[in-house]
Design an enzyme around this catalytic site. Structure first.
Site: not given
Ligand code: NDP
Length: 443
Positions: A124, A164
């Protein structure tokens, strides 16, 4: 190290990483029963390794704004676990981004990606850059500056980022373009791309649609369907809007949406026309108060969240820790019976306890929102085969993956009429990644 000593060690090392501590505590608690039966997984420092990223990159992103001023943001990539495949997980551009937030997201991603059954490791990343109010040219310059550093750390077999919060198809386009230029290679090193250059149909819709497919499996477990159910959705972004659209298609009444400023409530239900207007308002940088101004029958509640309104199903789709203990009590008192997380860790640990104590059926994001990464996996397959599949094909595969994830949760989730999806998802995901780590030795 045993699990409580491990948690203590995590707190000692990074006392400010409260989100990561929350995610790690939840995971360790959920898998403790399974670990009692499989003590071999406590050997080789496996848990210690699982909870420590393989690598963390931190870099500066200097860029020039429209006034000619140099701005400098801080960016990261947490390459959490590569035992199952290339690091895979989104990039977030939001002022709240820091190493704590990205580490918790990367840990959740590790279990989620394992649950999909696809060959995906987990990572991430992102930056504390606020895209709100920035011009298109500024966004492009920021994305390009981000890639000037990050391109050397990624690739189709090493690290495959996606979007995201704050990173949609436009940003992925700018990021991918700079990657292609700097690497001299057109390949599947990014997912969430435009259909014009290698994207998959249904990738934007995948997380929201997948959430509804998972919810339908949850309901079917109790001989229920979504038709006629009242649903409260939070958020007004990618996940929220597509979950809303699919829930409407399946005959539900969606009564709320929200953003960082407030909530809209429509007793008779929001419609596709409202959804379209939300898309326009958000594209112009506006707030949901404008929706209530434009349409009758919609009330806007500033500084409030959707959890005080009666509903059968709650779908938190905005951000982490947006549903707390008091919210959970309100949901219970108002008759809510199912909660499925579209966002990552939107329910606090205390909220989850209240829901479970009151027999609300609760599905964590690591299972319920896995549709996004699942279709990213499908995008990678299409790119490596130089194919593009039809919407029907991708949708069929997405639905099948969500049903398989649901089935895996049930295997370890106890009573099938009242499944414990948190334990089921955590054990099933952990089991797969732990076996892969063990088989590859101490690394
Ligand atoms: P978007 O940026 O598209 O939308 C986020 C929404 O959440 C916006 O409406 C935003 O409001 C709202 N929001 C942000 N912060 C807060 C806050 N503190 N309180 C209330 N609302 C807030 O993001 P996504 O829809 O892509 O992501 C939402 C969640 O889903 C995140 O947790 C993400 O990690 C998760 N997720 C996303 C996936 C994807 O494929 N995109 C995949 C799996 C999980 P505003 O409009 O005012 O900014």
């Amino acid at each position: 190290m045993d699990t409580s000593a491990l948690l203590q060690e995590i707190k000692r090392r990074d006392p400010h990483h409260v989100n990561f501590q929350q995610a790690a505590a939840s995971l360790l608690k959920s898998v403790s029963g399974y670990l009692d039966e499989h003590p071999e997984l406590l050997e080789q420092g496996l848990l210690d390794c699982l909870l420590e990223p393989e690598r963390v990159l931190r870099f500066r992103v200097p860029w020039v704004d429209d006034q000619g001023r140099v701005r400098v943001n801080r960016a990261y990539r947490v390459q959490m676990n590569g035992a199952l495949g290339p690091y895979k997980g989104g990039l977030r551009f939001h002022p709240s981004v820091n190493l704590d937030v990205l580490s918790f997201l990367a840990l959740e991603q590790t279990i989620k990606n394992a649950l999909t059954g696809l060959s995906l490791g987990a990572g991430k990343g992102g930056a504390d850059f606020n895209p709100k109010g920035r011009s298109d040219a500024e966004i492009m310059r920021f994305c390009q500056a981000f890639m000037v550093e990050f391109h050397r750390h990624m690739g189709p077999d090493t690290d495959v980022p996606a979007g995201d919060m704050g990173v949609g198809m436009r940003e992925v386009g700018y990021l991918f373009g700079m990657y292609r230029k700097l690497s001299g290679s057109f390949n599947g090193a990014f997912t969430g791309k435009s259909l014009d250059f290698g994207g998959s149909v249904l990738r934007p819709e995948a997380t929201g649609y997948g959430l509804i497919y998972f919810l339908q499996s949850m309901l079917a477990q109790q001989d229920q369907t979504l038709a006629g159910k009242t649903v409260a959705v939070s958020g007004a972004g990618n996940v929220a809007r597509h979950a809303f659209a699919k829930a409407l298609d399946e005959g539900a009444t969606v009564v709320t949406l929200s953003d960082s400023k407030g909530t809209v409530f429509a007793e008779q239900g929001l419609t596709k026309a409202h959804l379209e207007a939300v898309g326009d308002i958000k594209a112009d940088g506006g707030g949901l108060d404008q929706l209530a101004e434009r349409f009758d029958g919609i009330r806007y509640h500033a500084d409030s969240r959707p959890w005080g309104f009666p509903c059968d199903v709650a779908l938190p789709c905005a951000t982490e820790n947006e549903l707390n203990e008091a919210d959970a009590r309100q949901l219970v008192n108002n008759g809510c019976r199912w909660v499925a997380e579209g966002a990552n860790m939107p329910c606090t640990a205390e909220a989850v306890s209240v829901l479970r104590d009151n027999r609300v059926i609760y599905a964590p994001g690591k299972a319920a929102n896995a549709g996004g990464v699942a279709v990213s996996g499908l995008e990678m397959s299409q790119n490596s085969r130089r194919e593009s599949w039809s919407a029907e094909e991708v949708d069929r595969r997405l639905r099948a993956i969500m049903e398989r994830i649901h089935g895996r949760c049930l295997e370890h989730g106890g009573d099938h009429r009242q499944p414990d999806y948190l334990t089921g998802a955590s054990v099933a995901g952990f089991q797969r990644v732990a076996r892969a780590m063990r088989g590859q030795g101490v690394l």
